[in-house]
Write an enzyme that holds these catalytic residues in place. Structure first.
Site, PDB file in Angstrom:
ATOM      1  N   ILE A 258      35.716   1.882  -0.825  1.00 54.29           N
ATOM      2  CA  ILE A 258      35.782   1.124  -2.071  1.00 54.29           C
ATOM      3  C   ILE A 258      36.776   1.813  -3.003  1.00 54.29           C
ATOM      4  O   ILE A 258      36.755   3.040  -3.145  1.00 54.29           O
ATOM      5  CB  ILE A 258      34.390   1.057  -2.746  1.00 54.29           C
ATOM      6  CG1 ILE A 258      33.424   0.233  -1.904  1.00 54.29           C
ATOM      7  CG2 ILE A 258      34.485   0.488  -4.155  1.00 54.29           C
ATOM      8  CD1 ILE A 258      33.824  -1.212  -1.747  1.00 54.29           C
ATOM      9  N   ASP A 259      37.618   1.035  -3.634  1.00 55.59           N
ATOM     10  CA  ASP A 259      38.585   1.585  -4.581  1.00 55.59           C
ATOM     11  C   ASP A 259      37.915   1.664  -5.951  1.00 55.59           C
ATOM     12  O   ASP A 259      38.061   0.787  -6.786  1.00 55.59           O
ATOM     13  CB  ASP A 259      39.819   0.689  -4.624  1.00 55.59           C
ATOM     14  CG  ASP A 259      40.990   1.360  -5.323  1.00 55.59           C
ATOM     15  OD1 ASP A 259      40.814   2.489  -5.818  1.00 55.59           O
ATOM     16  OD2 ASP A 259      42.073   0.752  -5.389  1.00 55.59           O
ATOM     17  N   TYR A 260      37.186   2.756  -6.177  1.00 56.58           N
ATOM     18  CA  TYR A 260      36.394   2.888  -7.396  1.00 56.58           C
ATOM     19  C   TYR A 260      37.259   2.995  -8.647  1.00 56.58           C
ATOM     20  O   TYR A 260      36.848   2.560  -9.722  1.00 56.58           O
ATOM     21  CB  TYR A 260      35.499   4.127  -7.314  1.00 56.58           C
ATOM     22  CG  TYR A 260      34.360   4.000  -6.346  1.00 56.58           C
ATOM     23  CD1 TYR A 260      33.183   3.335  -6.703  1.00 56.58           C
ATOM     24  CD2 TYR A 260      34.429   4.555  -5.074  1.00 56.58           C
ATOM     25  CE1 TYR A 260      32.122   3.221  -5.814  1.00 56.58           C
ATOM     26  CE2 TYR A 260      33.373   4.451  -4.179  1.00 56.58           C
ATOM     27  CZ  TYR A 260      32.225   3.787  -4.555  1.00 56.58           C
ATOM     28  OH  TYR A 260      31.176   3.680  -3.663  1.00 56.58           O
TER      29      TYR A 260
ATOM     30  N   ASP B 284      31.661  -0.798  18.494  1.00 51.01           N
ATOM     31  CA  ASP B 284      31.172  -0.652  17.117  1.00 51.01           C
ATOM     32  C   ASP B 284      31.968   0.457  16.437  1.00 51.01           C
ATOM     33  O   ASP B 284      31.850   1.630  16.791  1.00 51.01           O
ATOM     34  CB  ASP B 284      29.676  -0.312  17.159  1.00 51.01           C
ATOM     35  CG  ASP B 284      29.040  -0.264  15.778  1.00 51.01           C
ATOM     36  OD1 ASP B 284      29.778  -0.188  14.787  1.00 51.01           O
ATOM     37  OD2 ASP B 284      27.783  -0.291  15.705  1.00 51.01           O
TER      38      ASP B 284
ATOM     39  N   CYS C  93      15.027  16.227 -19.098  1.00 52.47           N
ATOM     40  CA  CYS C  93      15.131  17.585 -19.650  1.00 52.47           C
ATOM     41  C   CYS C  93      15.838  18.478 -18.645  1.00 52.47           C
ATOM     42  O   CYS C  93      15.292  19.475 -18.164  1.00 52.47           O
ATOM     43  CB  CYS C  93      13.741  18.118 -19.970  1.00 52.47           C
ATOM     44  SG  CYS C  93      12.871  17.136 -21.188  1.00 52.47           S
TER      45      CYS C  93
END
Length: 648
Positions: A299-301, A292, A515
């Site tokens: 992720i390629d943001y 595993d 706020c």
């Protein structure tokens, strides 16, 4: 085949310009683009499949009384992500002639929402996709949903006696749970539970690797990592299992090198080390059979394909190739049968499938309008007017003298400070101070438009655009819907979902409803870095301005809190229909005010009764009319049934 309509253009601006500006072709190319109307187009099964106009979809949901903010979950994207993950490993296994197989699992912690986990289990059956549980509650979810005997149930996290006993009984039920030893004292609990029940669980060991990681979660690896056994501890655990007759149940080695791995080289080093630990466990007599590699598939943001925190320098296929090839090479050299490969890629599976859509309630900016000249203005105001006139005489961009602009700005700041000092001492009034401030910012605006684009600008001048930027008030709570943007500075693609054939003329950032001064979105994707402002449009009267936050399907929903008692948004699961349209699979209404009050142990009925009693008292004292008292109670009753967010 009919020809597509020409792309519309307004103000010399096209949808191609918006695509480049917001980098949509980089981070969103698989599922998101812009149509000829200037609206975001969602293609849940990929660019060749059917698509939906996101703006039209939101309007139709509004007509069903599903108002913004909305969390739109495209289940077809979720299925497509799992399909792409398995396809990448299938390609790698075929290419390298790997003699084992791949079995993925979804870490429930990424998104524990019932409909999400159910959808993952349902749409991934053909690949025997499993689940990973990191707590007793998540284990119960997995046991109730995962009925495929070939799918793995990876049991991670801290484990007490009941957790382990439940996993043993689940094996007898026909499930395939693997209890991963992450702390050495868990070995004794496994041995004791086995003796008590008379049956053993499948067992795995999580290793602490010495390989170095990178990125925000680099401390997930190494000697100081939170979970896992060191090499001496692994040796001790193996001996304990062997003495208890349980070594034959040790079938998995697990490691994890952190979420959002941005550099593929980090993974390669870890895979080599883990492969040799696996081989040694085989030599010590454990049957093994599973390796595993944990989570971490990034992720390629921002679409930059770089080894930065908001990107990755590799593709999904690169990742699968490296996992398969590295493990294959190590096992082949040592004449050990290759294992079944397992990965726990939650972010890579669930990030793309949800879009948060919110409306803008209004804007504010620094007042920079100049008031008419009046008699007897103070010297500071006169000087500021002269500075503004001199700036209007400066050339625009071409041939600009940066030093003169810097001098003008220094003068403006000095004259403003003079006015403030005079106000503090009582020599000028409020009107004169207001003039001084507005003239200062008028100077700033005049300066900003004259700054050349491709020249080194002094820091003071470079900050003018940020100072002049608009604040767009967003109908969301980032603490509820995008907590990672506040907690760890996570970047998500954010952009308007319509008007993308119009040139955005404003620079701005977003302030949310809470706020709290931290309740803002002020970091936006750029090419491998972050920018503090985003290009936006001016608001049109009587028209919603809708913004989308993309790639937020992992972690954001489960970690959100009730800051200022803003609850969950309306969530809608959408599936493409066979006729080319769409259907709403599930609609989950957002929290009402009564529900969030009850969550904080406030009784909404008691609240109403207290107001009723106070109203009766006010009526008796002649302070409140009966009709107004009734109106107040009706307003409160209605409000308790409504969303915590602002509505019409």
């Amino acid at each position: 085949m009919s020809k597509s309509k020409p792309l519309t253009k307004k103000n010399d601006w096209s949808v191609e310009d918006s695509t480049v500006l917001y980098r949509l072709d980089k981070w969103g190319k698989d599922y998101f683009s812009i149509n000829e109307s200037g609206n975001i187009k969602v293609s849940p099964t990929g660019p060749e499949g059917d698509s939906l106009d996101l703006m039209v979809l939101v309007k139709e949901l509004n007509s069903r009384n599903l108002k913004s903010p909305l969390l739109l979950r495209f289940d077809d994207i979720l299925e497509d992500r799992i399909k792409k993950l398995h396809g990448a490993f299938k390609n790698a296994i075929s290419h390298y002639e790997y003699e084992g197989e791949y079995k993925g699992v979804f870490p429930i912690k990424c998104n524990q929402q019932r409909h999400v986990v159910e959808e993952i289990v349902t749409c991934s059956r053909e690949w025997h996709f499993g689940l990973e549980a990191g707590s007793k509650a998540e284990l119960l979810i997995a046991l109730s949903l995962l009925d495929d005997p070939e799918a793995l149930l990876i049991c991670n996290g801290y484990k007490d006696k009941r957790y382990i006993e439940t996993s043993i009984l689940a094996r007898q039920l026909g499930r395939k749970p693997i209890v991963v030893i992450e702390q050495l004292d868990e070995v004794d609990r496994i041995i004791n539970a086995t003796k008590k029940i008379g049956s053993a669980p499948f067992i795995g060991i999580r290793a602490k690797l010495s390989s170095q990681s990178s990125g925000r979660w680099s401390n997930s690896i190494g000697e100081k990592s939170k979970f896992g056994l060191s090499i001496p501890e692994i040796s001790q655990a193996v001996q304990q299992l062997k003495d208890a007759g349980l070594l034959k149940e040790l079938i998995l080695l697990h490691f994890h090198i952190g979420s959002q791995i941005n550099d593929i080289a980090v993974l390669k080093n870890a895979l080599q080390e883990a492969s040799h630990i696996y081989i040694e466990l085989k030599r010590l007599g454990a049957p093994m059979g599973h390796l595993d590699v944990g989570g971490g598939l990034g992720i390629d943001y921002d679409g930059s394909r770089t080894a930065t925190q908001a990107s990755t320098n590799y593709s999904l296929q690169n990742y699968a190739n490296d996992v398969v090839a590295t493990i294959q090479e190590c096992c082949k050299e040592n004449q050990v049968q290759v294992p079944t490969l397992v990965s726990e890629n939650g972010r890579a599976v669930s990030s793309h499938f949800s879009i948060l859509v919110f409306n803008v309630l209004g804007t504010s900016s620094i007042p920079s309008d100049t008031r008419a000249t009046t008699e007897h203005e103070c010297l500071s105001v006169q000087n500021l007017r002269q500075t503004l006139r001199s700036l209007s005489e400066e050339p625009h961009n071409i041939g600009v003298d940066i030093s003169r602009l810097q001098e003008a700005w220094n003068d403006a700041l000095k004259f403003k400070e003079d006015a403030l000092a005079a106000f503090r001492l009582g020599y000028i009034g409020l009107e004169e101070r207001a003039k001084a401030e507005q003239l200062t910012w008028a100077c700033a605006k005049a300066l900003a438009v004259k700054l050349p684009k491709d020249t080194l600008i002094p820091e003071e001048l470079n900050a003018l655009n940020a100072a002049l930027a608009e604040t767009y008030y967003a109908n969301i709570s980032i603490f509820r819907s995008a907590p990672d943007t506040w907690a760890i500075g996570q970047l998500f693609p954010i952009m308007p979902i319509h008007r993308l054939n119009e040139k955005p003329t404003q620079l701005g950032h977003f302030a949310d409803l809470t706020c709290d001064s931290d309740g803002k979105l002020s970091k936006f994707i750029d090419n491998g870095q972050a920018k503090s402002l985003i290009e936006l449009h001016r608001l049109n009267s009587n028209e919603d301005y809708l913004i989308g936050m993309f790639l937020g399907g992992a972690y954001q929903e489960v970690m959100g809190n009730l800051h200022n008692l803003f609850g969950s948004t309306n969530s809608i699961h959408i599936r493409m229909a066979k006729n080319g349209g769409y259907k709403l699979d599930h609609v989950i209404r957002g929290d009402t005010k009564a529900e969030v009050l009850n969550a904080m142990e406030h009784d909404s009925e008691q609240l109403l009764e207290r107001l009723r009693i106070a109203s009766e008292s006010a009526i008796q004292q002649g302070k409140l009319k009966i009709n107004d008292a009734q109106r107040l109670i009706e307003h409160v009753e209605t409000s308790l049934r409504q969303s915590t967010y602002l509505q019409e």
